[in-house]
Design a protein around this motif. Sequence first.
Motif, PDB file in Angstrom:
ATOM      1  N   LYS A 138      37.317  56.786  28.889  1.00 15.10           N
ATOM      2  CA  LYS A 138      36.839  55.491  28.406  1.00 15.10           C
ATOM      3  C   LYS A 138      38.024  54.699  27.864  1.00 15.10           C
ATOM      4  CE  LYS A 138      32.219  57.225  27.267  1.00 15.10           C
ATOM      5  NZ  LYS A 138      31.218  57.400  26.205  1.00 15.10           N
ATOM      6  N   PRO A 139      38.643  53.906  28.736  1.00 13.48           N
ATOM      7  CA  PRO A 139      39.809  53.134  28.283  1.00 13.48           C
ATOM      8  C   PRO A 139      39.394  52.006  27.348  1.00 13.48           C
ATOM      9  CG  PRO A 139      39.192  52.468  30.485  1.00 13.48           C
ATOM     10  CD  PRO A 139      38.301  53.617  30.128  1.00 13.48           C
ATOM     11  N   SER A 140      40.354  51.553  26.571  1.00 13.66           N
ATOM     12  CA  SER A 140      40.110  50.377  25.735  1.00 13.66           C
ATOM     13  C   SER A 140      39.910  49.154  26.623  1.00 13.66           C
ATOM     14  CB  SER A 140      41.292  50.142  24.797  1.00 13.66           C
ATOM     15  OG  SER A 140      42.443  49.801  25.558  1.00 13.66           O
ATOM     16  N   GLU A 141      39.329  48.123  26.041  1.00 11.32           N
ATOM     17  CA  GLU A 141      39.094  46.911  26.834  1.00 11.32           C
ATOM     18  C   GLU A 141      40.407  46.321  27.334  1.00 11.32           C
ATOM     19  OE1 GLU A 141      37.076  44.144  28.916  1.00 11.32           O
ATOM     20  OE2 GLU A 141      36.303  45.926  27.893  1.00 11.32           O
ATOM     21  N   GLU A 142      41.439  46.401  26.490  1.00 12.82           N
ATOM     22  CA  GLU A 142      42.752  45.869  26.903  1.00 12.82           C
ATOM     23  C   GLU A 142      43.307  46.648  28.091  1.00 12.82           C
ATOM     24  OE1 GLU A 142      47.231  45.216  25.058  1.00 12.82           O
ATOM     25  OE2 GLU A 142      45.573  45.859  23.768  1.00 12.82           O
ATOM     26  N   ASP A 143      43.188  48.029  28.015  1.00  3.07           N
ATOM     27  CA  ASP A 143      43.666  48.847  29.145  1.00  3.07           C
ATOM     28  C   ASP A 143      42.839  48.588  30.389  1.00  3.07           C
ATOM     29  OD1 ASP A 143      45.594  49.925  27.601  1.00  3.07           O
ATOM     30  OD2 ASP A 143      44.508  51.768  27.124  1.00  3.07           O
ATOM     31  N   ARG A 144      41.542  48.452  30.194  1.00  2.00           N
ATOM     32  CA  ARG A 144      40.663  48.208  31.344  1.00  2.00           C
ATOM     33  C   ARG A 144      40.997  46.884  32.023  1.00  2.00           C
ATOM     34  NH1 ARG A 144      35.781  50.264  32.822  1.00  2.00           N
ATOM     35  NH2 ARG A 144      34.462  48.966  34.147  1.00  2.00           N
ATOM     36  N   GLN A 145      41.207  45.841  31.223  1.00  3.47           N
ATOM     37  CA  GLN A 145      41.564  44.535  31.791  1.00  3.47           C
ATOM     38  C   GLN A 145      42.897  44.615  32.517  1.00  3.47           C
ATOM     39  OE1 GLN A 145      39.772  41.779  32.010  1.00  3.47           O
ATOM     40  NE2 GLN A 145      38.039  42.800  31.009  1.00  3.47           N
ATOM     41  N   ASP A 146      43.850  45.370  31.921  1.00  2.19           N
ATOM     42  CA  ASP A 146      45.159  45.505  32.570  1.00  2.19           C
ATOM     43  C   ASP A 146      45.027  46.221  33.913  1.00  2.19           C
ATOM     44  OD1 ASP A 146      48.135  45.443  32.513  1.00  2.19           O
ATOM     45  OD2 ASP A 146      47.859  47.615  32.521  1.00  2.19           O
ATOM     46  N   MET A 147      44.188  47.295  33.928  1.00  4.81           N
ATOM     47  CA  MET A 147      43.989  48.011  35.194  1.00  4.81           C
ATOM     48  C   MET A 147      43.332  47.113  36.240  1.00  4.81           C
ATOM     49  SD  MET A 147      42.716  51.777  33.943  1.00  4.81           S
ATOM     50  CE  MET A 147      43.657  52.736  32.769  1.00  4.81           C
ATOM     51  N   MET A 148      42.319  46.348  35.810  1.00  2.00           N
ATOM     52  CA  MET A 148      41.615  45.454  36.748  1.00  2.00           C
ATOM     53  C   MET A 148      42.565  44.376  37.273  1.00  2.00           C
ATOM     54  SD  MET A 148      38.620  46.657  37.073  1.00  2.00           S
ATOM     55  CE  MET A 148      37.838  45.309  37.934  1.00  2.00           C
ATOM     56  N   ARG A 149      43.439  43.882  36.372  1.00  3.61           N
ATOM     57  CA  ARG A 149      44.398  42.860  36.808  1.00  3.61           C
ATOM     58  C   ARG A 149      45.346  43.423  37.853  1.00  3.61           C
ATOM     59  NH1 ARG A 149      49.395  42.193  35.698  1.00  3.61           N
ATOM     60  NH2 ARG A 149      49.374  43.698  33.974  1.00  3.61           N
ATOM     61  N   ARG A 150      45.831  44.617  37.626  1.00  3.90           N
ATOM     62  CA  ARG A 150      46.778  45.207  38.569  1.00  3.90           C
ATOM     63  C   ARG A 150      46.102  45.563  39.888  1.00  3.90           C
ATOM     64  NH1 ARG A 150      50.372  49.482  35.204  1.00  3.90           N
ATOM     65  NH2 ARG A 150      51.413  49.608  37.229  1.00  3.90           N
ATOM     66  N   ILE A 151      44.845  45.993  39.836  1.00  2.79           N
ATOM     67  CA  ILE A 151      44.098  46.238  41.072  1.00  2.79           C
ATOM     68  C   ILE A 151      43.950  44.939  41.841  1.00  2.79           C
ATOM     69  CG2 ILE A 151      41.819  46.837  41.988  1.00  2.79           C
ATOM     70  CD1 ILE A 151      41.624  48.929  39.761  1.00  2.79           C
ATOM     71  N   SER A 152      43.595  43.850  41.121  1.00  2.00           N
ATOM     72  CA  SER A 152      43.416  42.545  41.770  1.00  2.00           C
ATOM     73  C   SER A 152      44.713  42.050  42.398  1.00  2.00           C
ATOM     74  CB  SER A 152      42.906  41.533  40.746  1.00  2.00           C
ATOM     75  OG  SER A 152      42.799  40.247  41.316  1.00  2.00           O
ATOM     76  N   GLU A 153      45.831  42.189  41.661  1.00  2.00           N
ATOM     77  CA  GLU A 153      47.124  41.718  42.182  1.00  2.00           C
ATOM     78  C   GLU A 153      47.508  42.471  43.447  1.00  2.00           C
ATOM     79  OE1 GLU A 153      49.815  42.253  38.994  1.00  2.00           O
ATOM     80  OE2 GLU A 153      49.206  40.427  37.901  1.00  2.00           O
ATOM     81  N   ASN A 154      47.313  43.781  43.442  1.00  2.00           N
ATOM     82  CA  ASN A 154      47.693  44.563  44.621  1.00  2.00           C
ATOM     83  C   ASN A 154      46.729  44.344  45.782  1.00  2.00           C
ATOM     84  OD1 ASN A 154      50.058  46.624  44.071  1.00  2.00           O
ATOM     85  ND2 ASN A 154      48.930  46.374  42.147  1.00  2.00           N
ATOM     86  N   THR A 155      45.451  44.043  45.474  1.00  2.00           N
ATOM     87  CA  THR A 155      44.503  43.698  46.536  1.00  2.00           C
ATOM     88  C   THR A 155      44.917  42.392  47.201  1.00  2.00           C
ATOM     89  OG1 THR A 155      42.723  44.802  45.330  1.00  2.00           O
ATOM     90  CG2 THR A 155      42.078  43.257  47.072  1.00  2.00           C
ATOM     91  N   GLU A 156      45.321  41.404  46.381  1.00  2.00           N
ATOM     92  CA  GLU A 156      45.781  40.127  46.929  1.00  2.00           C
ATOM     93  C   GLU A 156      47.023  40.319  47.785  1.00  2.00           C
ATOM     94  OE1 GLU A 156      46.359  37.469  43.710  1.00  2.00           O
ATOM     95  OE2 GLU A 156      44.242  37.338  43.158  1.00  2.00           O
ATOM     96  N   GLN A 157      47.887  41.247  47.364  1.00  2.00           N
ATOM     97  CA  GLN A 157      49.103  41.507  48.148  1.00  2.00           C
ATOM     98  C   GLN A 157      48.743  42.066  49.519  1.00  2.00           C
ATOM     99  OE1 GLN A 157      52.011  43.829  46.044  1.00  2.00           O
ATOM    100  NE2 GLN A 157      53.156  44.325  47.904  1.00  2.00           N
ATOM    101  N   ILE A 158      47.778  43.009  49.565  1.00  2.00           N
ATOM    102  CA  ILE A 158      47.361  43.569  50.861  1.00  2.00           C
ATOM    103  C   ILE A 158      46.675  42.496  51.706  1.00  2.00           C
ATOM    104  CG2 ILE A 158      45.818  45.253  51.945  1.00  2.00           C
ATOM    105  CD1 ILE A 158      46.327  47.089  49.574  1.00  2.00           C
ATOM    106  N   THR A 159      45.846  41.640  51.054  1.00  2.00           N
ATOM    107  CA  THR A 159      45.180  40.558  51.783  1.00  2.00           C
ATOM    108  C   THR A 159      46.194  39.619  52.417  1.00  2.00           C
ATOM    109  OG1 THR A 159      43.320  40.647  50.235  1.00  2.00           O
ATOM    110  CG2 THR A 159      43.525  38.663  51.573  1.00  2.00           C
TER     111      THR A 159
END
Length: 597
Positions: free
Chosen positions: A408-429
Motif C-alpha cells: 500500500k504505497p503512499s498517495e505521493e508514491d502512487r501518483q509518482d508511479m502512475m506518472r511514470r507509467i503514463s510517461e513511458n506509455t506515451e513514449q511507446i505510443t
Amino acid sequence: MKRIVLCITILISQLMLTVEAQAINYKEKDTTAARLSIEFRRLYIDGDEAKLYNKAEELFDYIKKQPQFDHHLYYSTLIDVVSFDMNNGHYYRAMQKARKLVAEMKEKQHTEEYYNASYLMAIIYWYRNNIPIASKYFDQAIKEIPKENKIDLATIYTDYANMMTDEDPKKAMELVNKALEQSGTYSYRLTYALTMKGVIAFAQRDGATVLDCHRQYFDLKAHNKPDQICDMYESHLVLAAMTVNGHAKEAMIESEKDLDESDRYAIQLSICDYIGDKAMAYEILKKLTKEEEKLNNLIMEDDINEMNSDLQVVETKREMGRNWIIFLVVMFILSMIIIACLIVIIVSRRRSLQRMRQHNTELTKAKNRAQESDRMKSIFIRHVSHEIRTPLNIITGFTQVLNSPNYKPSEEDRQDMMRRISENTEQITQIVNELLDMADTESMTVIERTDETTASDLCQKAISESNIAPTARVDFRLQNEVPDTRLLKTSTTSVVKILKNLLLNAIKFTNEGQITLKVSIDEPKGQICFAVIDTGVGVPEEARERIFERFEKVDSFKEGIGLGLCVSRSLARRMGGDVTLANSGSQGSTFLLTMPL
C-alpha cells in the motif's frame, strides 16, 4: 569512470576486518559470540549463500537472547549480509535489507551506528548509478560519524571522491584531500587515498600531482608490510604515471593485463583523454558504455525478478489451492492453443509447399526483395526492441507493484508511479505512431495536392499538434511572409505532419535559445519554403545526409527510433517537394521544406 566493483570490494574488506576484530575482542568476553562470528566470516569468504544466511540468523538469535543487546555486533553482521548480497548480484535484496537496517537503527535510536547505515546506502545507490541520492547519503554519513573515528571517516571521504571523479573532479579532489588529512599515519587508508588522488589528478590532467602521489605511494609501500598497504588502485596509478612520463603506448599495452573489462576501458579512456586521442577515446567509450549497459540490465533484471519473487511468495501462501486449479486450466488451454497452432502450421506449410512448387520462377525474382526485407526487419527489430524495452520494463514493474494486494504505497508514491507509467506509455505510443506513419508513407506512390489552404493555417495546425510554446529557456517565433490572400494547393495532412516532425526535432535538440518557423515564397522557382531554424546542438558534417535514412539517430540517447526525418522527406517528395538540411553547426540547424506552388 565507474569503479563501483572495486569500491564494493574495499567495503567488504573493511567490514570483514571489523568482524575479525570483533571476534578477537569477544574471545575474552563471550566465546560463543566469537565462535559464531568467526564461522560467519569463513562462510562469507567461501561464498556459501544458504549456510551464511543460516549462520547470520543463528548469531542474531544469540545476540537477542543476551541480557545486554550488543547492537554493534548485530548491525555490523547485518551490514556484512547486505554487502554479501551486493557482491553476489542480489541488488534488490540488498536494498531491502539495507532499508530494514536503517529502520531498525532509528527505531532503537542507536545513533552511534547511523553512519554505517548511511554509508552502506550510499554504496548501494552508487552501484545503481543514482549519484544524487548516493551523494546525499555520503554527506549524511560524514555528518553522523563520530569525528574521533578518523579511519572510517577517511574511507568514506575516499569512496565519495571515487564516485565524484567523473561527475565533479574538483569536488573529488577536495574530498580526497580531506581523506588524506583524516588518514594520518595509518598506511592502509593513506595508500588508498593517495592512489585515488593520483587517479583524480590524472582525470584533471595534473601530471605533477600524479607523479607526486606515485612517489609517495611507493615510498610507503617500501616501508610497510603488504597487509598494511591498499593496492586496489596501484595499477591505475602506475598507468597514469607512465602516461604522464610520455609512455602512453606502453600504458595502453599494460592496461590489458590483470584488469577486468570495465576498469580496463575506464583507464584506457583516461589515457586517451590525457593524450588527446579523441578517435580512440570514442571507440573505447563505446565499449565502456556497452559494459555499463550490461550492468544496468543486470540490476534491472534482478529488481524485476526479486519483486516478482516477493509478490509470488505472498500470493502462493494465501491462494495455493486456487492457483493450482488456475494453473491446470491455463495449461490445458495453452495445450489446446499449441495443438491448434501446430495443426494450422502443418496445414499452412503444406499449402506453402504447394505454392512454392508453382511459383519457383517468381521466388527467384523476389529473392533480392526478400533479402532487403530481411535486412530491414533486423534493423527494425533491433531499434524498436531497444527503444521499447526500457519503458515496458518500467510499466510492468510499477504495474505489478500497484496491483500487489499487500503493498500500500503512499498517495505521493502512487501518483509518482502512475506518472511514470503514463510517461513511458506515451513514449511507446509515439514510437508506434512513427512506425504507422512510415507504413502509410511506404504504401503511397503519389500524394494528391487537392486541398486549398493558406500558409498561416498550415503553420498554426503544425504548432498546435507539436505543442510548442515559449519557455524561460527557449523562445518560439513564427515569421510568415506569405499573405493569407495567397491560397496554396497542397495536402494539408501531409504538410502539417512534416512541419510537426521538424518542430519536434528542433524541440528535442534545443536546450536554450530560440526556434523559428519561417515561411516565404520563391517566385522564380515557383516554390513555397518552410524553414525550421533552431539554436540547438547542430548535426555533425558526416551525418547530414545519413539522418534522412531509416532508424538513423545523431544522438542514440534521445527518445525516438529515427524515422521522423525519413518519413518527412518521403512525404515531401511524393508531393513533388523535398526536405533538406540547409545548414548546421554549433549555433544550430536549419531544415527546409520546399513545395511547388
